[in-house]
Design a protein around this motif. Structure first.
Motif, PDB file in Angstrom:
ATOM      1  N   LEU A   1       0.808  -1.228   0.000  1.00  0.00           N
ATOM      2  CA  LEU A   1       0.000   0.000   0.000  1.00  0.00           C
ATOM      3  C   LEU A   1       0.840   1.277   0.000  1.00  0.00           C
ATOM      4  N   ARG A   2       2.143   1.151   0.142  1.00  0.00           N
ATOM      5  CA  ARG A   2       2.966   2.362   0.110  1.00  0.00           C
ATOM      6  C   ARG A   2       2.918   2.980  -1.280  1.00  0.00           C
ATOM      7  N   GLY A   3       2.624   4.261  -1.320  1.00  0.00           N
ATOM      8  CA  GLY A   3       2.520   4.944  -2.600  1.00  0.00           C
ATOM      9  C   GLY A   3       1.073   5.122  -3.016  1.00  0.00           C
ATOM     10  N   VAL A   4       0.889   5.790  -4.156  1.00  0.00           N
ATOM     11  CA  VAL A   4      -0.450   6.127  -4.648  1.00  0.00           C
ATOM     12  C   VAL A   4      -0.716   5.340  -5.925  1.00  0.00           C
ATOM     13  N   ALA A   5      -1.847   4.626  -5.941  1.00  0.00           N
ATOM     14  CA  ALA A   5      -2.226   3.816  -7.098  1.00  0.00           C
ATOM     15  C   ALA A   5      -3.065   4.640  -8.067  1.00  0.00           C
ATOM     16  N   LEU A   6      -2.885   4.364  -9.355  1.00  0.00           N
ATOM     17  CA  LEU A   6      -3.669   5.038 -10.389  1.00  0.00           C
ATOM     18  C   LEU A   6      -4.740   4.105 -10.934  1.00  0.00           C
ATOM     19  N   PHE A   7      -5.947   4.642 -11.089  1.00  0.00           N
ATOM     20  CA  PHE A   7      -7.075   3.872 -11.621  1.00  0.00           C
ATOM     21  C   PHE A   7      -7.692   4.612 -12.804  1.00  0.00           C
ATOM     22  N   SER A   8      -8.247   3.824 -13.703  1.00  0.00           N
ATOM     23  CA  SER A   8      -9.057   4.383 -14.783  1.00  0.00           C
ATOM     24  C   SER A   8     -10.268   3.495 -14.963  1.00  0.00           C
ATOM     25  N   ARG A   9     -11.428   4.097 -15.028  1.00  0.00           N
ATOM     26  CA  ARG A   9     -12.689   3.363 -15.145  1.00  0.00           C
ATOM     27  C   ARG A   9     -12.824   2.295 -14.059  1.00  0.00           C
TER      28      ARG A   9
ATOM     29  N   ASP B   1      -9.785   8.844 -15.537  1.00  0.00           N
ATOM     30  CA  ASP B   1     -10.435   8.127 -16.640  1.00  0.00           C
ATOM     31  C   ASP B   1      -9.996   8.632 -18.009  1.00  0.00           C
ATOM     32  N   PHE B   2      -9.466   9.846 -18.078  1.00  0.00           N
ATOM     33  CA  PHE B   2      -9.081  10.403 -19.373  1.00  0.00           C
ATOM     34  C   PHE B   2      -7.955   9.583 -20.026  1.00  0.00           C
ATOM     35  N   ILE B   3      -7.217   8.821 -19.206  1.00  0.00           N
ATOM     36  CA  ILE B   3      -6.109   8.025 -19.743  1.00  0.00           C
ATOM     37  C   ILE B   3      -6.630   6.991 -20.736  1.00  0.00           C
ATOM     38  N   ASP B   4      -7.837   6.468 -20.496  1.00  0.00           N
ATOM     39  CA  ASP B   4      -8.425   5.486 -21.400  1.00  0.00           C
ATOM     40  C   ASP B   4      -8.861   6.108 -22.724  1.00  0.00           C
ATOM     41  N   LEU B   5      -8.909   7.416 -22.788  1.00  0.00           N
ATOM     42  CA  LEU B   5      -9.386   8.089 -23.993  1.00  0.00           C
ATOM     43  C   LEU B   5      -8.252   8.538 -24.913  1.00  0.00           C
ATOM     44  N   LEU B   6      -7.003   8.356 -24.484  1.00  0.00           N
ATOM     45  CA  LEU B   6      -5.875   8.763 -25.318  1.00  0.00           C
ATOM     46  C   LEU B   6      -5.833   7.923 -26.590  1.00  0.00           C
ATOM     47  N   ASP B   7      -5.365   8.536 -27.667  1.00  0.00           N
ATOM     48  CA  ASP B   7      -5.292   7.822 -28.953  1.00  0.00           C
ATOM     49  C   ASP B   7      -4.381   6.605 -28.855  1.00  0.00           C
TER      50      ASP B   7
END
Length: 547
Positions: A253-261, A290-296
């Motif tokens: 759990l150390r650190g920050v996790a990134l999520f999309s959708r 969530d914007f990461i899932d929208l990248l080309d």
């Protein structure tokens, strides 16, 4: 001549078995399939026989699959669902799909050799089997065994996937598994994930579970960290947490996790090259972008543990996150310092700021260093509170009142009596030294109360004026206030002699000490003597100037 793309079954082994050989990520892919199928609930049942794992069954109440869906969607490896069907919200829960690469279904073979899929869609039931050994034995195509095809049933829509002939040998730990899955998903209110162990015990996957083992101290959200005018405002949500004690590295759990959708896309980290500060031992939380899932370009790795940070948009985002984490670190230090001060005051009864404000600069620096160093401990109240109280006793508020800071006229000659506990003698010796100093400056061979007269003005009633200055001046007498101070000095000296010096000299010392002159009385008398002696410096300097 038609071109034909063939595949080697070993490809499935590399993409499925190797990538999803452990239980949490493999089950996470199956849960994602249920989520994308617009299910409201998914239940994972873990079965054992004589302590040995025998089967895993996944139930969901999603849309199910038709025979056509099975052939054209489920059984197509590498199918890009979003490209074929569009990136559109689901009909019931309005979810955007998490699947993109079409490889998640290969997680099935990472866990088991035999897979049975039983699904119902719009009253039609289909059931088929996939066998790992048969798949490997095939050349470039494989025909699953079909049990049921488009059978009319009254069952509700949904899918059941059973995994048997498991590759796993160790028994199931549903609590640990629920913990692991809770770190992979941000679970929305419309999606329930439950695990059922061999003994019938249930465990739920939830956001609350993810940080249940963390004793939270402070937290921050996007409302506190992202300005309205910033380009990422409205695009990023976050929940950053610091714990009261360092987070064990083994917790994951150390650190920050990134999520999309709602699903993990980057394992916990700090988005910075410099992580030497002990702040990072306390930080955890999540950021949803969530914007990461929208990248080309697809920047999410296949195992969803890392992102392609070389992508220009992601490099910019990483730099922004690094600044956010640094801002949180600075705020954490301020909040933590304030909380520790409150805790110290509650436990010790000492107002640190008030205490420090009364100390001379040189003393304050040393005391602050000691208290600050002790304050860095996690157990201040239990471990260091007695030490801080002891330090406060040694260096109290207004420490210049302490006998060690007496005027040089009396300090050295009283110390031996004080150290010996002869407090009456110490105070008496101080009074004698002061009286001698007054006689030396005035040239008057007087003692006791009479000696105080050397500080008086001579007042002439007929002219209503002072026609003669004091014999011993303690200031230049240029204003009424200064003359009042001069006159007060005479009264203080007179009171000292009459209230202390004379009684001491006309009574047996053994009868006075310690019944009347305590240590505190001694210190108070010496403080008064020190004040009076310091005022004589003015007159002494005048005498030196005349010489």
């Amino acid at each position: 001549m038609n071109l034909l793309l063939k595949f080697d079954p070993k490809t499935i082994e590399h993409l499925g078995v190797k990538m999803y050989a452990t239980l949490p990520p493999a089950l996470a892919e199956l849960i994602s399939n249920s989520y994308d199928a617009d299910a409201g609930e998914v239940l994972i049942e873990l079965l054992e026989q004589n302590g040995n794992p025998v089967a895993i069954t996944i139930f969901d109440n999603g849309l199910g699959m038709s025979l056509k869906d099975i052939q054209e969607k489920f059984l197509v490896i590498g199918r890009n669902r979003r490209k074929e069907e569009g990136d559109e919200p689901s009909p019931t829960y309005r979810r955007l799909p998490t699947g993109k690469k079409g490889l998640g279904k290969l997680a099935l073979f990472g866990l088991a050799k035999e897979i049975t899929v039983d699904t119902v869609k719009k009253g039609l039931r289909n059931r088929f089997h996939l066998n790992w050994d048969d798949l490997l034995a095939s050349s470039d195509t494989y025909n699953p065994r079909v049990d049921i095809a488009d059978e009319r049933v009254s069952n509700k829509d949904g899918t059941v996937i059973q995994l048997s002939e498991l590759k796993r040998r160790s028994s199931f730990d549903i609590e640990a598994l629920a913990d692991s899955l809770s770190r992979i998903f941000i679970v929305d209110s419309g999606f329930k994930i439950d695990l059922k162990g061999p003994n019938g015990k249930l465990a739920s996957v939830s956001d609350a579970r993810r940080y249940a083992a963390i004793e939270q101290q402070f937290n921050w959200s996007e409302d506190q960290l992202i300005l309205k005018e910033h380009p990422y405002f409205g695009l990023v949500k976050m929940h950053l947490i610091t714990s009261k004690t360092p987070i064990p590295p083994s917790s994951g759990l150390r650190g920050v996790a990134l999520f999309s959708r709602g699903k993990l896309i980057n394992a916990p980290e700090y988005f910075s090259e410099s992580t030497s500060s002990h702040f990072y031992q306390y930080l955890t939380g999540w950021i949803k972008a969530d914007f990461i899932d929208l990248l080309d370009e697809d920047v999410i790795s296949t195992n969803r543990q890392a992102l392609n940070w070389e992508h220009p948009e992601m490099a910019k985002f990483r730099d922004y996150l690094s600044k956010i984490i640094a801002e949180v670190g600075s705020d954490w230090r301020k909040k933590r310092a304030g909380q520790k001060e409150d805790e110290m005051k509650a436990v010790t009864g000492i107002d640190k700021n008030k205490w420090f404000g009364t100390l001379p600069e040189d003393v304050r620096k040393s005391v602050e260093i000691i208290v600050k160093k002790m304050g860095e401990s996690e157990e201040v109240s239990e471990t260091f509170a007695p030490v801080i109280r002891a330090l406060y006793d040694i260096v109290p508020e207004y420490p210049l009142l302490h006998w060690r800071h007496l005027h040089k006229t009396i300090k050295d000659d009283v110390q031996q009596y004080y150290n010996a506990g002869q407090y009456g003698h110490a105070a008496d010796q101080g009074a004698k030294l002061f009286a001698q100093k007054v006689r030396d400056l005035s040239g008057q061979d007087k003692d006791g109360v009479d000696l105080a007269g050397v500080f008086s003005f001579h007042y002439e009633p007929k002219t209503s004026s002072y026609d003669r200055p004091p014999i011993v001046k303690i200031n230049d007498g240029s204003s009424e206030s200064l003359r009042n101070i001069q006159d007060g000095h005479q009264h203080l000296t007179r009171g000292l002699m009459q209230g202390f010096r004379n009684p001491i000299n006309h009574s047996p010392m053994s009868a006075v000490v310690p019944s009347m002159i305590s240590e505190l009385d001694c210190l108070n008398i010496l403080s008064l003597l020190s004040y009076l002696a310091a005022k004589l410096d003015y007159s002494e300097n005048l005498s030196k100037d005349k010489k």
